[in-house]
Scaffold this motif. Structure first.
Motif, short mmCIF file in Angstrom:
data_model
loop_
_atom_site.label_atom_id
_atom_site.label_comp_id
_atom_site.label_asym_id
_atom_site.label_seq_id
_atom_site.Cartn_x
_atom_site.Cartn_y
_atom_site.Cartn_z
N SER A 52 18.15 58.97 56.31
CA SER A 52 18.97 59.52 57.93
C SER A 52 20.10 60.13 57.91
N ARG A 53 19.94 61.11 58.81
CA ARG A 53 21.50 61.47 58.69
C ARG A 53 21.82 61.22 60.63
N LYS A 54 21.17 60.73 61.32
CA LYS A 54 20.60 60.30 62.88
C LYS A 54 22.89 59.97 62.61
N GLU A 55 23.35 59.12 61.95
CA GLU A 55 24.83 58.92 62.34
C GLU A 55 25.82 60.10 62.73
N ALA A 56 25.61 60.34 61.21
CA ALA A 56 25.66 62.03 60.57
C ALA A 56 25.73 62.46 62.28
N GLU A 57 24.27 63.09 62.37
CA GLU A 57 24.30 63.88 63.17
C GLU A 57 24.63 63.88 64.78
N ALA A 128 42.86 68.78 52.09
CA ALA A 128 42.70 67.46 51.72
C ALA A 128 42.51 66.84 52.30
N LEU A 129 42.74 66.58 53.27
CA LEU A 129 42.58 65.38 54.38
C LEU A 129 41.38 65.82 54.85
N LEU A 130 40.83 66.12 55.38
CA LEU A 130 39.05 66.48 55.73
C LEU A 130 38.31 65.72 54.56
N SER A 131 38.03 66.49 53.41
CA SER A 131 37.80 66.56 52.64
C SER A 131 37.70 64.70 51.67
N HIS A 132 38.52 64.68 52.03
CA HIS A 132 38.89 62.51 52.67
C HIS A 132 38.09 61.85 53.18
N LEU A 133 38.26 62.66 54.46
CA LEU A 133 37.21 62.27 55.45
C LEU A 133 36.37 62.41 55.16
N PHE A 134 35.39 63.88 54.94
CA PHE A 134 34.29 63.47 54.44
C PHE A 134 33.83 62.83 53.65
N ASN A 135 33.80 62.26 52.40
CA ASN A 135 33.89 61.57 51.18
C ASN A 135 33.98 60.30 51.77
N THR A 136 34.57 59.70 52.68
CA THR A 136 34.83 58.22 53.62
C THR A 136 33.95 57.66 53.79
N ALA A 137 33.20 59.06 54.76
CA ALA A 137 32.79 59.01 56.02
C ALA A 137 31.56 58.72 55.31
N ILE A 138 30.61 59.12 53.80
CA ILE A 138 29.28 59.31 52.84
C ILE A 138 29.79 57.76 52.22
N ARG A 139 30.60 57.29 51.65
CA ARG A 139 30.31 56.32 51.03
C ARG A 139 30.95 54.90 51.60
N GLU A 140 31.86 55.29 52.98
CA GLU A 140 32.42 53.93 53.18
C GLU A 140 31.83 53.45 54.94
N GLY A 142 29.02 54.96 55.30
CA GLY A 142 27.29 54.89 55.87
C GLY A 142 26.97 56.68 56.48
N MET A 143 27.16 57.27 56.41
CA MET A 143 26.49 58.24 56.92
C MET A 143 26.18 59.34 55.31
N ASN A 144 24.78 59.02 55.81
CA ASN A 144 23.78 59.42 54.42
C ASN A 144 23.96 61.00 55.55
N GLY A 145 23.17 61.86 53.63
CA GLY A 145 22.39 62.52 53.73
C GLY A 145 22.79 63.77 54.06
N ILE A 146 24.76 63.59 53.92
CA ILE A 146 25.52 64.81 54.44
C ILE A 146 25.96 65.08 52.87
N LEU A 147 26.47 66.22 52.94
CA LEU A 147 27.73 66.97 51.24
C LEU A 147 28.63 67.15 52.36
N ASN A 148 29.70 66.89 51.30
CA ASN A 148 31.17 67.28 51.68
C ASN A 148 31.30 68.61 51.48
N PRO A 149 31.32 68.68 52.85
CA PRO A 149 31.72 70.59 52.56
C PRO A 149 33.00 71.69 52.32
N VAL A 150 33.80 70.65 52.57
CA VAL A 150 35.41 71.21 51.22
C VAL A 150 35.48 71.35 50.22
N SER A 151 34.09 70.70 49.49
CA SER A 151 33.89 70.81 47.79
C SER A 151 33.31 72.08 47.64
N GLN A 152 33.20 72.52 48.79
CA GLN A 152 31.88 74.03 48.30
C GLN A 152 32.66 75.29 48.25
#
Length: 358
Positions: A52-57, A128-140, A142-152
């Motif tokens: 579910s990507r509901k929260e991230a969406e 770097a701030l954006l990257s850490h934000l996405f990692n925090t959103a995914i890991r802490e 619970g925003m599942n189903g998304i990737l960190n776009p900065v890493s790409q």
């Protein structure tokens, strides 16, 4: 089975109910987009790979930045500087996008756009701030189903380390402008040059942690997160003795390190204006590099280099400045070639004299 219904003249809503999965609802501008999303989602459910990507969406980047500011940035030593970066990010059109919709190409476009107006170092910090934000959103969060776009994407190159030293005559002009500015600024600048302390360390100094007899200043927590005891030269002790004592126990009256930066920038600007006027009165052309591109951190750089020029060994300088590694210390140390040449002459002269005496 997906239920697709029209909502108003321009929107289509999809609702998917499937046993073993939470209900999924999403709204689109066209029926084709709604059908495509429903097809992909149902296919993932059938194959057992649906997340579910509901929260991230349903969370915009601006909303995520607000949460990050409150829960993460506020606990950092550089909270003020990071809050400024967050405000810059929130003013960009990307902030209106939902987290789940932001891809690597969107971040790459943001990077290229920002590089047209700010330095590579600034863009790296924002990414770097954006990257850490996405990692925090995914890991802490619970925003599942998304990737960190900065890493790409490819990050801007690291900026070449600054090697700005004070030019002959600059120190006198700066100190004169600081005296005109008044308050604690003249003492802060002089102490920075005498000790090599960071602006945050200077701003946090309290009299309870200073021992003028032992000639030490204790910093309970530094940028590295460690306690440090700074040795004070006779010059540094005299600066502190000349400083009027405050009732609140603080050594200086600045609210935070940013206030020191603001006062210093204004003083350097004033010093430059005075210098240009003096040149005009004498019919001289001003040196374009004099009192230009100077930051408060350059005072730490200057102090560190002077310690080496005094002949102090690297371990002694490391103890004074609190650099965590020798590599970091080397990055701040730029000795003037002419000073090194003079030192070599002195050593050769001493060697020649000793041979004559021998």
């Amino acid at each position: 089975m997906a239920d697709i219904r029209k909502r108003g003249p321009y929107q289509w809503q999809v609702r998917i109910r499937r046993k073993g999965h939470p209900s999924q609802t999403k709204t689109f501008n066209t029926k084709a987009e709604a059908e495509a999303w429903a097809q992909v989602t149902e296919s993932e459910m059938v194959r057992g790979v649906f997340v579910s990507r509901k929260e991230a969406e349903n969370t915009t980047l601006a909303e995520a930045l607000d949460r990050y500011l409150q829960e993460v940035s506020s606990k950092k030593k550089g909270a003020y500087q990071e809050s400024r970066r967050i405000e810059n990010l929130k003013s960009h059109k990307l902030a209106k996008r939902y987290l789940a919709s932001i891809q690597g190409k969107d971040i790459a476009e943001y990077r290229d756009e920002r590089l047209k107006s700010v330095s590579q170092a600034s863009v790296r910090l924002e990414l770097a701030l954006l990257s850490h934000l996405f990692n925090t959103a995914i890991r802490e969060w619970g925003m599942n189903g998304i990737l960190n776009p900065v890493s790409q994407i490819r990050l801007p190159k690291k900026a070449i380390s600054r090697d700005r030293r004070l030019l002959p005559g600059e120190e006198e002009k700066i100190l004169g402008a600081c005296d005109e500015y008044g308050g604690d600024l003249p003492y802060v600048v002089r102490l920075a040059l005498a000790t090599g302390m960071r602006r945050g360390e200077l701003a946090s100094l309290v009299w309870d942690n200073i021992d003028l007899k032992k000639r030490t200043a204790t910093l309970p927590e530094t940028k590295n997160g460690e306690k440090r005891i700074v040795p004070l030269s006779f010059e540094a002790v005299q600066i502190l003795k000349d400083l009027p004592r405050r009732l609140d126990g603080n050594v200086f009256g600045f609210v935070d390190s940013h206030s020191i930066t603001t006062a210093f920038i204004r003083s350097v600007s004033r010093a430059r204006s005075t210098y240009e006027k003096e040149c005009a009165e004498k019919g001289m052309k001003p040196d374009p590099g004099f009192l230009v591109n100077l930051t408060f951190h350059d005072l730490r750089h200057e102090a560190t280099s002077r310690f080496f020029e005094l002949g102090l060994d690297t371990p002694f300088v490391k103890k004074i400045t609190g650099h965590k590694t020798y590599q970091m210390l080397d990055r701040y140390t730029h000795l003037r070639a002419e000073d090194i040449a003079e030192k070599l002459d002195q050593l050769n002269k001493q060697k020649a004299e000793s041979l004559v005496k021998g």
